[in-house]
Design an enzyme around this catalytic site. Structure first.
Site, PDB file in Angstrom:
ATOM      1  N   GLY A  96     -17.046  11.022  -0.979  1.00 57.33           N
ATOM      2  CA  GLY A  96     -16.299  10.492  -2.226  1.00 57.33           C
ATOM      3  C   GLY A  96     -16.854   9.388  -2.834  1.00 57.33           C
ATOM      4  O   GLY A  96     -17.805   8.744  -2.288  1.00 57.33           O
ATOM      5  N   ARG A  97     -16.463   9.002  -3.962  1.00 55.92           N
ATOM      6  CA  ARG A  97     -16.835   7.848  -4.590  1.00 55.92           C
ATOM      7  C   ARG A  97     -16.469   6.371  -3.969  1.00 55.92           C
ATOM      8  O   ARG A  97     -15.200   6.152  -4.026  1.00 55.92           O
ATOM      9  CB  ARG A  97     -16.189   7.918  -6.030  1.00 55.92           C
ATOM     10  CG  ARG A  97     -16.774   6.894  -7.200  1.00 55.92           C
ATOM     11  CD  ARG A  97     -16.493   7.293  -8.532  1.00 55.92           C
ATOM     12  NE  ARG A  97     -16.768   6.142  -9.405  1.00 55.92           N
ATOM     13  CZ  ARG A  97     -16.070   5.174  -9.767  1.00 55.92           C
ATOM     14  NH1 ARG A  97     -14.899   4.827  -9.545  1.00 55.92           N
ATOM     15  NH2 ARG A  97     -16.814   4.491 -10.649  1.00 55.92           N
TER      16      ARG A  97
ATOM     17  N   ASN B   5       0.458   5.947  -0.330  1.00 58.97           N
ATOM     18  CA  ASN B   5       0.100   6.925  -0.728  1.00 58.97           C
ATOM     19  C   ASN B   5       0.661   8.078  -0.718  1.00 58.97           C
ATOM     20  O   ASN B   5       1.378   8.231   0.412  1.00 58.97           O
ATOM     21  CB  ASN B   5      -1.518   6.993  -0.283  1.00 58.97           C
ATOM     22  CG  ASN B   5      -1.628   7.393   1.195  1.00 58.97           C
ATOM     23  OD1 ASN B   5      -1.360   8.580   1.761  1.00 58.97           O
ATOM     24  ND2 ASN B   5      -1.631   6.425   2.185  1.00 58.97           N
ATOM     25  N   VAL B   6       0.449   9.255  -1.180  1.00 62.80           N
ATOM     26  CA  VAL B   6       0.985  10.857  -0.902  1.00 62.80           C
ATOM     27  C   VAL B   6      -0.311  11.605  -1.219  1.00 62.80           C
ATOM     28  O   VAL B   6      -0.884  11.522  -2.084  1.00 62.80           O
ATOM     29  CB  VAL B   6       2.112  10.990  -1.855  1.00 62.80           C
ATOM     30  CG1 VAL B   6       3.539  10.325  -1.293  1.00 62.80           C
ATOM     31  CG2 VAL B   6       1.942  10.819  -3.353  1.00 62.80           C
ATOM     32  N   ARG B   7      -0.207  12.586  -0.222  1.00 60.66           N
ATOM     33  CA  ARG B   7      -1.519  13.486  -0.444  1.00 60.66           C
ATOM     34  C   ARG B   7      -1.218  14.827   0.106  1.00 60.66           C
ATOM     35  O   ARG B   7      -0.356  14.981   0.768  1.00 60.66           O
ATOM     36  CB  ARG B   7      -2.719  12.855   0.129  1.00 60.66           C
ATOM     37  CG  ARG B   7      -2.579  12.532   1.735  1.00 60.66           C
ATOM     38  CD  ARG B   7      -3.394  11.746   2.588  1.00 60.66           C
ATOM     39  NE  ARG B   7      -3.252  11.723   3.926  1.00 60.66           N
ATOM     40  CZ  ARG B   7      -2.444  10.531   4.201  1.00 60.66           C
ATOM     41  NH1 ARG B   7      -2.236   9.763   3.621  1.00 60.66           N
ATOM     42  NH2 ARG B   7      -2.145  10.498   5.567  1.00 60.66           N
TER      43      ARG B   7
ATOM     44  N   HIS C   2       0.987  -1.170   0.095  1.00 59.48           N
ATOM     45  CA  HIS C   2      -0.028  -0.035  -0.007  1.00 59.48           C
ATOM     46  C   HIS C   2       0.746   1.170  -0.067  1.00 59.48           C
ATOM     47  O   HIS C   2       1.833   1.230   0.609  1.00 59.48           O
ATOM     48  CB  HIS C   2      -0.780  -0.073   1.159  1.00 59.48           C
ATOM     49  CG  HIS C   2      -1.318   1.396   1.685  1.00 59.48           C
ATOM     50  ND1 HIS C   2      -0.759   2.148   2.711  1.00 59.48           N
ATOM     51  CD2 HIS C   2      -2.321   2.183   1.098  1.00 59.48           C
ATOM     52  CE1 HIS C   2      -1.344   3.206   2.777  1.00 59.48           C
ATOM     53  NE2 HIS C   2      -2.454   3.319   1.914  1.00 59.48           N
TER      54      HIS C   2
ATOM     55  N   HIS D 195      12.927  -1.637   3.667  1.00 63.78           N
ATOM     56  CA  HIS D 195      13.268  -0.805   4.517  1.00 63.78           C
ATOM     57  C   HIS D 195      14.636   0.169   4.335  1.00 63.78           C
ATOM     58  O   HIS D 195      14.746   1.415   4.404  1.00 63.78           O
ATOM     59  CB  HIS D 195      13.386  -1.389   6.001  1.00 63.78           C
ATOM     60  CG  HIS D 195      11.959  -1.353   6.751  1.00 63.78           C
ATOM     61  ND1 HIS D 195      11.729  -0.314   7.228  1.00 63.78           N
ATOM     62  CD2 HIS D 195      11.350  -2.641   6.754  1.00 63.78           C
ATOM     63  CE1 HIS D 195      10.169  -0.847   7.887  1.00 63.78           C
ATOM     64  NE2 HIS D 195      10.279  -2.049   7.414  1.00 63.78           N
TER      65      HIS D 195
ATOM     66  N   HIS E 272      -7.621  -4.462  18.074  1.00 67.29           N
ATOM     67  CA  HIS E 272      -8.451  -5.491  18.400  1.00 67.29           C
ATOM     68  C   HIS E 272      -7.789  -6.754  18.332  1.00 67.29           C
ATOM     69  O   HIS E 272      -8.098  -7.888  18.800  1.00 67.29           O
ATOM     70  CB  HIS E 272      -9.629  -5.454  17.706  1.00 67.29           C
ATOM     71  CG  HIS E 272      -9.715  -5.692  16.190  1.00 67.29           C
ATOM     72  ND1 HIS E 272      -9.151  -4.807  15.392  1.00 67.29           N
ATOM     73  CD2 HIS E 272     -10.032  -6.794  15.709  1.00 67.29           C
ATOM     74  CE1 HIS E 272      -9.266  -4.822  14.236  1.00 67.29           C
ATOM     75  NE2 HIS E 272      -9.694  -6.135  14.383  1.00 67.29           N
TER      76      HIS E 272
END
Length: 303
Positions: free
Chosen positions: A258-259, A107-109, A105, A144, A174
């Protein structure tokens, strides 16, 4: 603050990652789905389904706007509640078919919160993490090592800090276990100036495929049994649990209207749950949680 430059970079990053993944897969490639958000903005989803290597690979670009920051975005900054916002980013999840190839996974935002008469407030977030089903020390070290190299130009403390943040964030409370072997995670990042922070985002974004593709190449041809496949499907359940219960990106997408298809494209196409499953002592399945899914200093241990 050059928002259009960030958007241009993110669209290029989506293209380059999809091109490399499609080449590694060798199958039919990605389909593209352009979409608009009723509340403002839209995006471009690119999805590879039932490939030779990747059972599902989704690489999503979105740029959305709204009149009020959703609770997931303003939780750590309550003083910004009620501001209008822009949010743009690339988010991806790769679910390989072979149990010996880890899920990954990234992401950049960028978030921008705005209010008339006030300077915009901006911050970046992102990172990447790796979720193996059958642990391999070589893969953990190389993953890493690339992450550390991406952070190195920005200070010695950056990789250890964001590595620790990743270990803390991708943790299933959990289950009392981490989702994977970590990587990098950061959010609300604006302590540097905009140009430096944007350069850091580019370093992280560009390093993702350098970290992941060699692992895929090493493992994609490895033979596996039906028992190993069933274990992979069982462990994928942890991925689903984290994304639906804890993930800020999923919560932001749902809270900001969002979609749904784009938000939930991170879900694996096949998954199973088994009541009170316990791996055979001494097995590779047991080794996953006993050794690999622990708080480890991978690069420090490697000397």
């Amino acid at each position: 603050m050059e928002i259009e430059q960030v958007k241009a970079y993110l669209l290029q990053l989506q293209e380059s990652i999809c091109a490399e993944l499609a080449e590694e897969d060798g199958g039919s490639g990605f389909v593209t789905d352009e979409w608009q958000r009723p509340g403002g903005g839209g995006g471009r989803s690119r999805v590879l389904t039932e490939g030779e290597v990747f059972e599902r690979a989704g690489v999503n670009f979105s740029h959305v706007r709204g009149d009020n920051l959703p609770p997931s975005a303003s939780a750590s900054r309550p003083e910004l509640a009620g501001r209008s916002f822009q949010a743009m980013g690339v988010s991806l999840v790769i679910h390989p078919r072979n149990p010996h190839v880890p899920t990954s996974h990234a992401n950049v935002r960028l978030f921008v919160a705005e209010k008339p008469g006030h300077e915009p407030v901006w911050w970046f977030g992102g990172g990447y993490d790796l979720t193996p089903y059958y642990g391999n020390r070589e893969d953990c070290l190389s993953w890493h090592r690339v992450a550390a190299e991406a952070c190195a130009p920005f200070g010695e403390a950056v990789y250890p800090r964001f590595k620790a943040w990743c270990d803390e964030y991708f943790y299933l409370k959990h289950r009392r276990e981490p989702r994977g072997i970590g990587g990098l995670f950061f959010d609300d990042l604006n302590e540097w100036d905009f140009a430096t922070t944007f350069a850091f985002i580019r370093s992280v974004g560009d390093s993702y495929i350098r970290a992941y593709r060699p692992i895929v190449k090493r493992r994609k041809g490895q033979s596996y049994s039906d028992d190993e496949r069933q274990f992979q499907l069982y462990r994928r359940g942890r991925y689903v649990e984290f994304n639906l219960v804890y993930d800020r990106g999923t919560l932001f997408g749902l809270q900001s209207d969002g979609r749904t298809e784009a938000i939930l494209m991170s879900m694996p196409p096949l998954v199973r749950w088994e009541y009170d499953y316990r791996p055979e002592p001494g097995s590779r399945e047991a080794q996953l949680t006993e050794y690999y899914l622990q708080d480890r200093d991978w690069l420090g241990e490697a000397g």
